[in-house]
Scaffold this active site. Structure first.
Site, PDB file in Angstrom:
ATOM      1  CE  LYS A  53      20.295  13.901  15.822  1.00 35.63           C
ATOM      2  NZ  LYS A  53      19.377  12.873  15.367  1.00 35.63           N
ATOM      3  CD  GLN A  97      19.091   9.572  13.711  1.00 39.10           C
ATOM      4  OE1 GLN A  97      19.583  10.267  14.570  1.00 39.10           O
ATOM      5  NE2 GLN A  97      18.418  10.077  12.681  1.00 39.10           N
ATOM      6  CG  ASP A 120      13.852  13.616  18.267  1.00 35.74           C
ATOM      7  OD1 ASP A 120      14.439  14.638  17.891  1.00 35.74           O
ATOM      8  OD2 ASP A 120      14.233  12.463  17.969  1.00 35.74           O
TER       9      ASP A 120
END
Length: 285
Positions: A53, A97, A120
């Protein structure tokens, strides 16, 4: 033989588009898009994802803010960090995460992220928006799958679409996105009866079950679009998907490989979501 859907190629196109838009945004307004990624503990797979990322942010011209916390970080400490990031105008997107260590309730953390920065698309309000079709962000993997299907030129409208898997991250939102494009959608799972027969009627088959080589040739309709979301590691260390690629490839019309199919799309769509967030937060969307 099926035509291979090249996820690396499609994701490169998405990232190039994001890079151009981000550069135009910066030139016109001085705004540099920023993504904060939080990792707790030393999960090797999570570390790989976070590094990827960061590289993607650099590639598209975003600022990347990484917060690497100790394994024994408390839930309160993580919630405090999330609140700081919610208030930071340089941070347009926040990604924590997963998985998190056992002392931290993932649901509490997801709920604490501002829906406007939830790139997300896991926050309940964003999930609800996807349900009603009035969304700003889409979960990255299902959104990537839709891009891959679009790249084939096959229209979803009116097609029989089967999703194997009902997770909150892939299966459920995947079904909604197909439905929004007028697909006729069936979700299959571990309790589904006549699974083989249902899958064999699919014009578009999305496998997201997490079992190596689960989808066999007799489950696939001749000429179907087959999208393999699975990422499994065999005993010999090789990566494979949920679809028995060698057996299904001769029968399908289009198929994604593993690796190199859906995987690259997930991070590309994360970059797109972060750009969208930056525009919205600054009244530019």
């Amino acid at each position: 033989m099926a035509k291979i859907i090249d996820g690396k190629e499609v994701s490169a196109q998405v990232k190039e588009q994001v890079k151009e838009e981000a550069a135009q945004l910066k030139a016109a307004t001085g705004l540099q898009v920023g993504l904060a990624v939080v990792i707790v503990g030393n999960n090797p797979a999570s570390r790989v994802y976070v590094n990827n990322k960061k590289k993607a942010c650099e590639a598209v011209g975003f600022q990347s803010f990484e917060y690497a916390l100790d394994e024994d970080t408390t839930q309160e400490e993580l919630l405090e960090l999330v609140e700081v990031l919610n208030e930071n105008p340089q941070v347009n997107g926040i990604l924590v995460q997963l998985p998190l260590p056992k002392q931290i309730d993932e649901k509490a953390i997801i709920n604490a992220i501002s829906p406007d920065k939830d790139v997300d698309a896991f926050h309940p309000s964003n999930v609800g928006r996807i349900m009603i079709g009035s969304y700003a962000f889409l979960p990255c993997t299902p959104a990537g799958v839709m891009e891959l299907i679009a790249s084939t030129g096959v229209s979803v409208s009116g097609k029989n679409c089967v999703v194997i898997g009902r997770s909150n991250i892939v299966g459920k939102p995947m079904a909604m996105l197909l439905l929004h494009q007028n697909g006729t959608v069936t979700i299959c799972h571990s309790r589904t009866q006549n699974l083989k027969e249902i899958c064999a009627q699919a014009d578009i088959l999305v496998a997201a079950v997490g079992k190596a080589n689960f989808v066999t040739a007799d489950m696939v309709k001749e000429g179907a679009v087959v999208i393999d979301v699975g990422m499994n590691r065999l005993d010999n260390g090789k990566l494979c998907g949920d679809v028995d690629f060698a057996a299904v490839e001769p029968k399908a019309g289009y198929i994604t490989p593993v690796p190199g199919g859906v995987g690259p799309m997930t991070i590309a769509m994360l970059m797109r979501n972060t750009l969208t967030a930056a525009k919205q937060q600054n009244g530019l969307a």
